[in-house]
Enzyme design. Sequence first.
Site, mmCIF file in Angstrom:
data_model
loop_
_atom_site.group_PDB
_atom_site.id
_atom_site.type_symbol
_atom_site.label_atom_id
_atom_site.label_comp_id
_atom_site.label_asym_id
_atom_site.label_seq_id
_atom_site.Cartn_x
_atom_site.Cartn_y
_atom_site.Cartn_z
ATOM 1 N N ARG A 91 10.900 -1.005 11.168
ATOM 2 C CA ARG A 91 9.756 -0.611 11.994
ATOM 3 C C ARG A 91 9.681 -1.514 13.211
ATOM 4 O O ARG A 91 9.888 -2.722 13.088
ATOM 5 C CB ARG A 91 8.466 -0.737 11.171
ATOM 6 N N ARG A 135 11.732 -5.235 4.862
ATOM 7 C CA ARG A 135 11.424 -3.804 4.754
ATOM 8 C C ARG A 135 12.341 -2.942 5.614
ATOM 9 O O ARG A 135 12.685 -3.275 6.733
ATOM 10 C CB ARG A 135 9.974 -3.541 5.199
ATOM 11 N N LYS A 176 0.831 -1.213 0.000
ATOM 12 C CA LYS A 176 0.000 0.000 0.000
ATOM 13 C C LYS A 176 0.863 1.259 0.000
ATOM 14 O O LYS A 176 0.663 2.174 -0.798
ATOM 15 C CB LYS A 176 -0.933 0.024 1.235
ATOM 16 N N ARG A 201 -0.233 -8.951 14.029
ATOM 17 C CA ARG A 201 -0.948 -8.064 13.092
ATOM 18 C C ARG A 201 -1.822 -8.888 12.152
ATOM 19 O O ARG A 201 -2.966 -8.537 11.882
ATOM 20 C CB ARG A 201 0.047 -7.221 12.283
ATOM 21 N N ARG A 234 -9.930 0.670 8.354
ATOM 22 C CA ARG A 234 -9.422 -0.651 8.716
ATOM 23 C C ARG A 234 -10.512 -1.544 9.298
ATOM 24 O O ARG A 234 -10.275 -2.707 9.564
ATOM 25 C CB ARG A 234 -8.348 -0.523 9.794
HETATM 26 P P1 AP5 Z 1 4.770 -1.562 1.905
HETATM 27 O O1 AP5 Z 1 4.451 -0.758 0.706
HETATM 28 O O2 AP5 Z 1 5.503 -0.916 3.021
HETATM 29 O O3 AP5 Z 1 3.461 -2.336 2.415
HETATM 30 P P2 AP5 Z 1 2.171 -1.805 3.177
HETATM 31 O O4 AP5 Z 1 0.986 -2.426 2.536
HETATM 32 O O5 AP5 Z 1 2.209 -0.333 3.293
HETATM 33 O O6 AP5 Z 1 2.396 -2.537 4.550
HETATM 34 P P3 AP5 Z 1 2.295 -2.006 6.046
HETATM 35 O O7 AP5 Z 1 3.023 -3.010 6.889
HETATM 36 O O8 AP5 Z 1 2.713 -0.577 6.126
HETATM 37 O O9 AP5 Z 1 0.788 -2.127 6.289
HETATM 38 P P4 AP5 Z 1 0.082 -2.121 7.622
HETATM 39 O O10 AP5 Z 1 -1.276 -1.922 7.149
HETATM 40 O O11 AP5 Z 1 0.308 -3.319 8.465
HETATM 41 O O12 AP5 Z 1 0.819 -0.956 8.467
HETATM 42 P P5 AP5 Z 1 0.443 0.550 8.757
HETATM 43 O O13 AP5 Z 1 1.676 1.350 8.787
HETATM 44 O O14 AP5 Z 1 -0.668 0.990 7.883
HETATM 45 O O15 AP5 Z 1 5.603 -2.850 1.387
HETATM 46 C C1 AP5 Z 1 6.095 -3.789 2.325
HETATM 47 C C2 AP5 Z 1 7.512 -4.232 1.892
HETATM 48 O O16 AP5 Z 1 7.408 -4.947 0.659
HETATM 49 C C3 AP5 Z 1 8.469 -3.060 1.610
HETATM 50 O O17 AP5 Z 1 9.753 -3.459 1.988
HETATM 51 C C4 AP5 Z 1 8.394 -2.878 0.085
HETATM 52 O O18 AP5 Z 1 9.588 -2.348 -0.453
HETATM 53 C C5 AP5 Z 1 8.157 -4.296 -0.377
HETATM 54 N N1 AP5 Z 1 7.330 -4.426 -1.585
HETATM 55 C C6 AP5 Z 1 6.262 -3.661 -1.949
HETATM 56 N N2 AP5 Z 1 5.738 -4.090 -3.109
HETATM 57 C C7 AP5 Z 1 6.487 -5.178 -3.469
HETATM 58 C C8 AP5 Z 1 6.451 -6.056 -4.595
HETATM 59 N N3 AP5 Z 1 5.522 -5.931 -5.575
HETATM 60 N N4 AP5 Z 1 7.353 -7.071 -4.650
HETATM 61 C C9 AP5 Z 1 8.283 -7.217 -3.660
HETATM 62 N N5 AP5 Z 1 8.393 -6.398 -2.596
HETATM 63 C C10 AP5 Z 1 7.491 -5.386 -2.498
HETATM 64 O O19 AP5 Z 1 -0.138 0.437 10.217
HETATM 65 C C11 AP5 Z 1 0.707 0.130 11.312
HETATM 66 C C12 AP5 Z 1 -0.123 -0.009 12.557
HETATM 67 O O20 AP5 Z 1 -0.765 1.235 12.861
HETATM 68 C C13 AP5 Z 1 -1.263 -1.033 12.477
HETATM 69 O O21 AP5 Z 1 -0.827 -2.349 12.754
HETATM 70 C C14 AP5 Z 1 -2.215 -0.501 13.542
HETATM 71 O O22 AP5 Z 1 -1.769 -0.839 14.829
HETATM 72 C C15 AP5 Z 1 -2.079 1.009 13.365
HETATM 73 N N6 AP5 Z 1 -3.058 1.545 12.418
HETATM 74 C C16 AP5 Z 1 -2.808 2.047 11.175
HETATM 75 N N7 AP5 Z 1 -3.936 2.446 10.583
HETATM 76 C C17 AP5 Z 1 -4.933 2.195 11.470
HETATM 77 C C18 AP5 Z 1 -6.344 2.371 11.427
HETATM 78 N N8 AP5 Z 1 -6.969 2.885 10.357
HETATM 79 N N9 AP5 Z 1 -7.072 1.997 12.513
HETATM 80 C C19 AP5 Z 1 -6.477 1.485 13.613
HETATM 81 N N10 AP5 Z 1 -5.142 1.270 13.704
HETATM 82 C C20 AP5 Z 1 -4.377 1.618 12.642
HETATM 83 MG MG MG Z 2 2.403 0.987 4.872
#
Ligand code: AP5
Ligand code: MG
Length: 218
Positions: free
Chosen positions: A159, A126, A13, A170, A88
């Site tokens: 992270r 990552r 994402k 998660r 979410r």
């Molecule tokens: P990346 O692009 O970083 O993936 P992502 O989908 O953004 O993954 P996240 O781990 O950030 O998602 P998340 O939803 O768990 O975390 P968030 O920060 O939102 O890609 C991942 C890796 O793969 C990278 O190294 C990238 O280079 C690589 N990659 C990408 N595409 C690729 C490809 N095609 N091939 C190979 N490699 C690839 O949330 C964190 C925490 O915050 C949550 O757990 C929760 O506690 C809280 N939180 C966030 N939003 C909310 C909400 N709305 N409500 C409640 N709690 C929330």
């Molecule tokens: Mg992300």
Amino acid sequence: MILILLGAPGAGKGTQAEALATATGAAHIATGDLFRAEIAAGSALGLEAKSFIDAGKLVPDAVTIGMISSRLAEPDARNRVILDGFPRNVEQAEALDAALAHSARTATAILLEVDRDALVARISGRRICSGCSRSYHLTKNPPKHEGTCDACGGALTMRSDDAPETVAARMTNQLAALDDVIAFYRASSRLQVVDGEGEIGEVGVRLARAAAAVGLHE
Ligand code: AP5
Ligand code: MG
């Protein structure tokens, strides 16, 4: 319009939203990045969010919805927005619809679909920039200079919630709610699905095509 990028942890994402925002001029708003900035600043909101994030749980809706509402009211977010990590759960999706009810803006979702085994491999490699939050991968998307962000020169770090036990939490705690959100947008014919497997550039091409089809850009 508001384009919601849905996907499991590690689906890509952040990587794809950043590229699509750069290409289209839309604002990229990521709740995870907002929380990490609050934690780094040592704010009360950050302190509250940290305990949930470190446990792999969703931060309570009251905190999350308040934070995103403020961000969506900022000048750069008045037109086209790519939302990454929000909503979410169904409660957050309903809150977003309620907030948009009296505006001309609509929200539509694109799901980045990725196999679970690939998610874990992506997350374990990552690294993120401590300055601008840009996401890298040790082998699939490395920076030009090891340990340094191409965009801002910031130091790359892991992270804290990417530790294996937190990643497992998660997945366990959050995937069911993601399924509910997918069903919510599918039920109102506001869901497109994009294959998130393959090289980052290939996924980007598929996503840009889907985003154009729903009206984010031409
Ligand atoms: P990346 O692009 O970083 O993936 P992502 O989908 O953004 O993954 P996240 O781990 O950030 O998602 P998340 O939803 O768990 O975390 P968030 O920060 O939102 O890609 C991942 C890796 O793969 C990278 O190294 C990238 O280079 C690589 N990659 C990408 N595409 C690729 C490809 N095609 N091939 C190979 N490699 C690839 O949330 C964190 C925490 O915050 C949550 O757990 C929760 O506690 C809280 N939180 C966030 N939003 C909310 C909400 N709305 N409500 C409640 N709690 C929330
Ligand atoms: Mg992300």
